[in-house]
Design an enzyme around this catalytic site. Structure first.
Site, PDB file in Angstrom:
ATOM      1  N   VAL A 157       0.838  -1.194   0.000  1.00 14.95           N
ATOM      2  CA  VAL A 157       0.000   0.000   0.000  1.00 14.95           C
ATOM      3  C   VAL A 157       0.871   1.242   0.000  1.00 14.95           C
ATOM      4  O   VAL A 157       1.866   1.311   0.734  1.00 14.95           O
ATOM      5  CB  VAL A 157      -0.919   0.007   1.250  1.00 14.95           C
ATOM      6  N   CYS A 158       0.502   2.225  -0.839  1.00 15.97           N
ATOM      7  CA  CYS A 158       1.167   3.528  -0.801  1.00 15.97           C
ATOM      8  C   CYS A 158       0.104   4.601  -0.976  1.00 15.97           C
ATOM      9  O   CYS A 158      -1.091   4.328  -0.875  1.00 15.97           O
ATOM     10  CB  CYS A 158       2.244   3.627  -1.885  1.00 15.97           C
ATOM     11  N   ALA A 159       0.520   5.826  -1.237  1.00 14.14           N
ATOM     12  CA  ALA A 159      -0.442   6.928  -1.318  1.00 14.14           C
ATOM     13  C   ALA A 159      -1.300   6.852  -2.569  1.00 14.14           C
ATOM     14  O   ALA A 159      -2.521   7.011  -2.524  1.00 14.14           O
ATOM     15  CB  ALA A 159       0.282   8.262  -1.251  1.00 14.14           C
ATOM     16  N   MET A 201      -3.955   4.715  -1.133  1.00 13.32           N
ATOM     17  CA  MET A 201      -4.811   5.253  -0.082  1.00 13.32           C
ATOM     18  C   MET A 201      -5.724   6.363  -0.593  1.00 13.32           C
ATOM     19  O   MET A 201      -6.745   6.673   0.021  1.00 13.32           O
ATOM     20  CB  MET A 201      -3.960   5.743   1.092  1.00 13.32           C
ATOM     21  N   GLU A 207      -0.489   4.471  -5.489  1.00 10.41           N
ATOM     22  CA  GLU A 207      -0.284   3.182  -6.149  1.00 10.41           C
ATOM     23  C   GLU A 207       1.106   3.018  -6.760  1.00 10.41           C
ATOM     24  O   GLU A 207       1.675   1.933  -6.736  1.00 10.41           O
ATOM     25  CB  GLU A 207      -1.341   2.912  -7.244  1.00 10.41           C
TER      26      GLU A 207
END
Length: 377
Positions: free
Chosen positions: A72-74, A101, A76
């Site tokens: 998971v990141c901000a 996210m 993708e």
């Protein structure tokens, strides 16, 4: 190399089902500490992306070899890079959260929470990434949308798929934790936009006054939406009784907590209003009303089908914020030791007043993070 992209709704379904989920979150430490994916079956570790640019070894030392891993990141991009490195290092079951996210924050999941006596339904739109709850009341080919979030396409798509015309859009109060989609949705559909006038003293646009003396009718089956003035979270907060069966409480009362009175800087002034609403106005309503709040704070407030709803009488037996009989103790509860205020809440309030017009990227950034509208007893 193709990395599987898992939609936010699918991840939420896994969490609802209690499935074990291992997450590698590669956002920076501050973002992770402020807001992350949580649930009873979720295990997560935070290793910032920048710490993995020189090699994936720091992650390999902390990740299981025998479980699926969701990166998971901000937005993708960073998670795809990390996932590719993990696969190259020998891990076989690695996927990423589609859209990161950002997408987690904006996704909506519709779930029907009740029928209407003359036909039709109440549908709850669960914005699970922020704990926001909005509603579509459908009857006789017409619909009213309550407390819409800014990603209004979901309501229009639902209405189109079910042959509904959106005739009314209602905000129970001036929101401070998220940007309202109410005016936007009303403009796009030609619907009337309703807002409590006591929350609208500084707005720059026209609206229909949502006051206790008015009734809103949806559809030929005459589903009545009766406003109930219920100040405390804001001075204008107004609840809705729908079909004499459902109580849409806005941010006044949640299943396991109560609304906070401080987001306009007037906690001391509004604490008494909040107490009167919760300890005098609401108890006069029928206890068999189904409480439908505008937020939830914890996953244990979510029912197995993904809805958030409870009988009002049951909530009065179990909600700690409704058990504080001493007025001074209640005042202290809702004015002291409160959780941090929502991110950018001042700017969000100004935007909802029409005094700021941030672009889409700015709006998204303003909303990032958890909702913090509740006081937990």
């Amino acid at each position: 190399m193709t990395i599987l992209r898992v939609p936010p709704t699918e991840v939420f379904e896994q969490i609802l089902q209690g499935e074990a989920l291992f997450i590698l979150d590669v956002r920076n430490e501050e973002e992770y500490a402020d807001w992350r994916i949580e649930g009873p079956g979720v295990t997560s570790v935070n290793i910032p992306y920048v710490d993995l640019l020189d090699g994936i070894q720091p992650a390999l030392e902390r990740l299981p070899n025998d479980r699926p891993i969701l990166v998971v990141c901000a937005k993708e991009g960073s998670s795809v890079y990390v996932a590719e490195q993990l696969v190259e290092a020998g891990l076989t079951d690695v996927s990423v959260l589609a859209g990161g996210m950002k997408a987690w924050s904006e996704a909506l999941r519709p779930v029907q929470v009740g029928d209407l006596s003359g036909g039709g339904a109440v549908v709850q739109f669960v914005r699970f990434g922020k704990g926001c709850l909005s509603y579509l009341i459908a009857s006789g080919g017409e619909a009213a949308v309550v407390d819409a979030v800014r990603t209004t396409d979901a309501y229009e798509k639902f209405a189109a798929e079910h042959g509904l015309r959106i005739r009314h859009v209602i905000d129970t109060h001036l929101h401070a934790d998220h940007i309202s989609g109410g005016r936007k949705l009303a403009a796009q559909t030609g619907a009337a936009y309703w807002l409590p006038p006591k929350d609208a003293a500084e707005v720059t646009f026209s609206y229909e006054p949502l006051v206790a003396e008015r009734e809103i009718t949806v559809g030929k089956t005459t589903v009545r939406i009766v406003p109930v003035y219920s100040p405390g979270h804001t001075i204008g907060s107004t609840s809705l009784v729908v079909d004499d069966r459902y109580l849409l409480s806005g941010d006044i009362l949640f299943v396991k907590s109560i609304g906070r009175p401080d987001l306009a800087g007037k906690a001391g002034d509004w604490a008494g209003d909040l107490r009167k609403t919760l300890y005098e106005t609401y108890p006069e309503l029928p206890s068999n009303l189904v409480l439908l709040p505008a937020h939830y704070g914890e996953l244990d407030e979510v029912n197995p089908d993904g809805s958030v709803a409870a009988k009002l009488g049951d909530v009065y037996q179990t909600n700690a914020g409704l058990q504080v009989q001493d007025a001074e103790a209640f005042h202290k509860l809702v004015t002291e030791n409160l959780p941090p205020q929502p991110n950018a809440y001042r700017e969000i309030r100004l935007t909802n007043m029409g005094k700021m017009t941030p672009d889409e990227d700015e709006q998204r950034e303003m909303e990032i993070g958890p909702n913090r509208c509740a006081v937990h007893g």
